[in-house]
Structures are given as C-alpha cells and as structure tokens.
Design a protein around this motif. Structure first.
Motif, PDB file in Angstrom:
ATOM      1  N   LEU A  95      48.724  37.208  35.370  1.00 55.63           N
ATOM      2  CA  LEU A  95      49.209  35.721  34.893  1.00 55.63           C
ATOM      3  C   LEU A  95      47.829  35.134  34.278  1.00 55.63           C
ATOM      4  O   LEU A  95      48.037  34.617  32.917  1.00 55.63           O
ATOM      5  N   LEU A  96      46.840  35.219  34.724  1.00 52.28           N
ATOM      6  CA  LEU A  96      45.512  34.816  33.968  1.00 52.28           C
ATOM      7  C   LEU A  96      45.139  35.521  32.814  1.00 52.28           C
ATOM      8  O   LEU A  96      44.622  35.131  31.751  1.00 52.28           O
ATOM      9  N   GLY A  97      45.476  37.005  32.716  1.00 57.27           N
ATOM     10  CA  GLY A  97      45.452  37.728  31.789  1.00 57.27           C
ATOM     11  C   GLY A  97      46.199  37.329  30.640  1.00 57.27           C
ATOM     12  O   GLY A  97      45.785  37.397  29.453  1.00 57.27           O
ATOM     13  N   TYR A  98      47.529  37.029  31.059  1.00 57.44           N
ATOM     14  CA  TYR A  98      48.563  36.787  29.944  1.00 57.44           C
ATOM     15  C   TYR A  98      48.109  35.550  28.993  1.00 57.44           C
ATOM     16  O   TYR A  98      48.351  35.295  28.001  1.00 57.44           O
ATOM     17  N   PHE A 140      37.914  39.484  40.483  1.00 52.94           N
ATOM     18  CA  PHE A 140      38.979  40.295  40.405  1.00 52.94           C
ATOM     19  C   PHE A 140      38.885  41.616  39.343  1.00 52.94           C
ATOM     20  O   PHE A 140      38.686  42.732  39.875  1.00 52.94           O
ATOM     21  N   ALA A 141      38.369  40.937  38.230  1.00 44.77           N
ATOM     22  CA  ALA A 141      38.010  42.013  37.198  1.00 44.77           C
ATOM     23  C   ALA A 141      37.042  42.940  37.638  1.00 44.77           C
ATOM     24  O   ALA A 141      37.106  44.258  37.464  1.00 44.77           O
ATOM     25  N   ALA A 142      36.071  42.538  38.364  1.00 41.86           N
ATOM     26  CA  ALA A 142      34.782  43.143  38.623  1.00 41.86           C
ATOM     27  C   ALA A 142      35.182  44.090  39.656  1.00 41.86           C
ATOM     28  O   ALA A 142      34.629  45.285  39.878  1.00 41.86           O
ATOM     29  N   ALA A 143      35.927  43.876  40.662  1.00 41.76           N
ATOM     30  CA  ALA A 143      36.408  44.508  41.819  1.00 41.76           C
ATOM     31  C   ALA A 143      37.415  45.825  41.574  1.00 41.76           C
ATOM     32  O   ALA A 143      37.662  46.795  42.260  1.00 41.76           O
ATOM     33  N   VAL A 144      38.386  45.389  40.524  1.00 40.26           N
ATOM     34  CA  VAL A 144      39.503  46.151  40.197  1.00 40.26           C
ATOM     35  C   VAL A 144      39.371  46.801  38.661  1.00 40.26           C
ATOM     36  O   VAL A 144      39.804  46.109  37.845  1.00 40.26           O
ATOM     37  N   PRO A 145      38.911  47.970  38.608  1.00 39.22           N
ATOM     38  CA  PRO A 145      38.732  48.591  37.584  1.00 39.22           C
ATOM     39  C   PRO A 145      40.165  48.656  36.634  1.00 39.22           C
ATOM     40  O   PRO A 145      40.073  48.773  35.447  1.00 39.22           O
ATOM     41  N   ALA A 146      41.198  48.910  37.213  1.00 36.59           N
ATOM     42  CA  ALA A 146      42.516  48.971  36.899  1.00 36.59           C
ATOM     43  C   ALA A 146      42.726  47.729  35.807  1.00 36.59           C
ATOM     44  O   ALA A 146      43.564  47.763  34.886  1.00 36.59           O
ATOM     45  N   PHE A 147      42.369  46.584  36.169  1.00 37.28           N
ATOM     46  CA  PHE A 147      42.580  45.378  35.489  1.00 37.28           C
ATOM     47  C   PHE A 147      42.096  45.517  34.040  1.00 37.28           C
ATOM     48  O   PHE A 147      42.868  45.279  33.093  1.00 37.28           O
ATOM     49  N   LEU A 167      39.569  29.213  39.780  1.00 41.67           N
ATOM     50  CA  LEU A 167      40.393  30.283  39.304  1.00 41.67           C
ATOM     51  C   LEU A 167      39.605  31.138  38.557  1.00 41.67           C
ATOM     52  O   LEU A 167      39.719  32.515  38.356  1.00 41.67           O
ATOM     53  N   HIS A 168      38.614  30.792  37.469  1.00 41.89           N
ATOM     54  CA  HIS A 168      37.929  31.414  36.364  1.00 41.89           C
ATOM     55  C   HIS A 168      36.756  32.299  37.533  1.00 41.89           C
ATOM     56  O   HIS A 168      36.927  33.632  36.928  1.00 41.89           O
ATOM     57  N   ALA A 169      36.359  31.679  38.579  1.00 47.44           N
ATOM     58  CA  ALA A 169      35.514  32.589  39.166  1.00 47.44           C
ATOM     59  C   ALA A 169      36.313  33.625  39.824  1.00 47.44           C
ATOM     60  O   ALA A 169      36.002  34.877  40.084  1.00 47.44           O
ATOM     61  N   PRO A 223      42.590  28.913  45.773  1.00 45.48           N
ATOM     62  CA  PRO A 223      42.810  30.241  45.488  1.00 45.48           C
ATOM     63  C   PRO A 223      42.498  31.278  46.542  1.00 45.48           C
ATOM     64  O   PRO A 223      42.062  31.104  47.511  1.00 45.48           O
ATOM     65  N   PRO A 224      43.411  32.334  46.430  1.00 44.99           N
ATOM     66  CA  PRO A 224      43.493  33.381  47.481  1.00 44.99           C
ATOM     67  C   PRO A 224      42.235  34.022  47.784  1.00 44.99           C
ATOM     68  O   PRO A 224      41.325  34.370  46.816  1.00 44.99           O
ATOM     69  N   PRO A 225      41.767  34.429  49.062  1.00 49.08           N
ATOM     70  CA  PRO A 225      40.823  35.132  49.210  1.00 49.08           C
ATOM     71  C   PRO A 225      40.868  36.476  48.583  1.00 49.08           C
ATOM     72  O   PRO A 225      42.036  37.187  48.687  1.00 49.08           O
TER      73      PRO A 225
END
Length: 200
Positions: A162-165, A188-195, A181-183, A145-147
């Motif tokens: 991709l994961l959201g779709y 990402f969802a916690a860090a990026v409110p736009a998601f 990937l789940h983690a 997974p990417p950092p």
C-alpha cells in the motif's frame, strides 16, 4: 511451473511477488504479464473477472485474488510462514491485510478514474469517497503501526505494498503527517530485500 499473471505496477501482484521470494518459491513461479485491455487476453479465461494477480497452477487450475494466492503459497511452503498459526495472530494479520487491500482498491479506483474517464466526466464525490477510505486507513495505521517481526506476515506485506503504491502513484504524499508509518516503511524495506526487488 506455476504462472503468475501480472503487471509490473500492480500493488496486488507485488504482494504475491514478495511472498514468492520470501517463501523461496522463485523457481516454481513464472511471471507472465497480462494486457488487461485486450479482449483476446487469456487472463479472461483464467480469471473470469479479468483481474490480476491470477496464479495458474501446474494442473491448469487458477487461483485469485492475492489473498487466496498468498494463502496457497504459505500452504505449499509448509504453513505458518506468512499466515500465523496462532488464532489471535492469524486474525490480526488477516484483518490488517483486509484494511490495506481495501485502501489499495480505493487507490486503484482513483487512478482508474483519471485513466479511463475524460476529465469532464470525473465525479468528484466518488473520488472524495475513495480518498476518504485511504485517509482513514492511513490515520488508523499511523496511530497503531503493526510491530515488525522477524518474519513479516501477510498484513505486513500488504501494508508495505500500500505504501509503495502511494509512493508510485501519489507522489509520496502519504509521508506527510505519518512519521510512524514512514519509519515502519523504511524498517520493512531494510528487513525484506524482496520489497526493493519487486519495486515497479
């Protein structure tokens, strides 16, 4: 005001919408849905491919696809925000974006096979081929997974979409067997409110 031709469920549109919010361009971009099945849809003149997203600039020119639009948004936001300036980091981000975009393309083709072709005309070998692309992509991403950096780049945005779709159209099945990937997705969802704000 720029116009983003869009559809609420498109993962490629979601990429652009996330970037718009992350880059603080909300007040410069108007969302306008496109009816991809309508022969009189203006999108067909704006993008001869008739595909979304398409970004209509203030001077009437149109940019497409999502990768070009994200590059443009990064440019007008000063550059180096979601597309790294460092050469190695740049091509790592762009390659991750290409992998995730390819997997999203395959997902969309699977959805379209069911949406636009009657069941008796489904081609299982074609569906298996697309599913194989997605499976290999997810396995590669699970292995490495990417950092997640303080400011996610275009590759991170594409992976989240991709994961959201997969959540939206494939009953969250990607989560089975992909704990890393789940983690990553949850971080990402916690860090990026736009998601969350762009969820269909």
């Amino acid at each position: 005001m720029m116009i983003l031709r869009s559809s609420p469920s498109s993962p490629f549109v979601r990429k652009v919408r996330i970037a718009v919010r992350m880059l603080g361009c909300d007040d410069r971009v108007e969302l306008r849905d496109a009816d991809l099945n309508a022969t009189a849809e203006p999108l067909r003149a704006q993008n001869p491919l008739g595909k979304i997203p398409a970004l209509v600039l203030e001077d009437g020119r149109t940019l497409y696809d999502s990768r070009v639009i994200l590059d443009y948004l990064d440019h007008i936001a000063g550059g180096g925000r979601i597309i790294p300036r460092d050469t190695q980091a740049r091509f790592e981000a762009l390659t991750l974006q290409a992998l995730c975009d390819g997997a999203m393309d395959a997902c969309v083709l699977i959805v379209y096979e069911s949406r636009y072709r009657p069941a008796e005309m489904h081609v299982q070998s074609w569906l298996d081929r697309q599913a194989g692309k997605v499976a290999r992509a997810l396995d590669a991403l699970e292995a490495s997974p990417p950092p997640l950096t303080a400011t996610p780049h275009v590759g991170d945005i594409a992976l989240a979409c991709l994961l959201g779709y997969r959540d939206l159209r494939f009953d969250r099945t990607w989560r089975n067997g992909h704990p890393r990937l789940h983690a990553w997705h949850d971080a990402f969802a916690a860090a990026v409110p736009a998601f969350a704000a762009t969820a269909p």
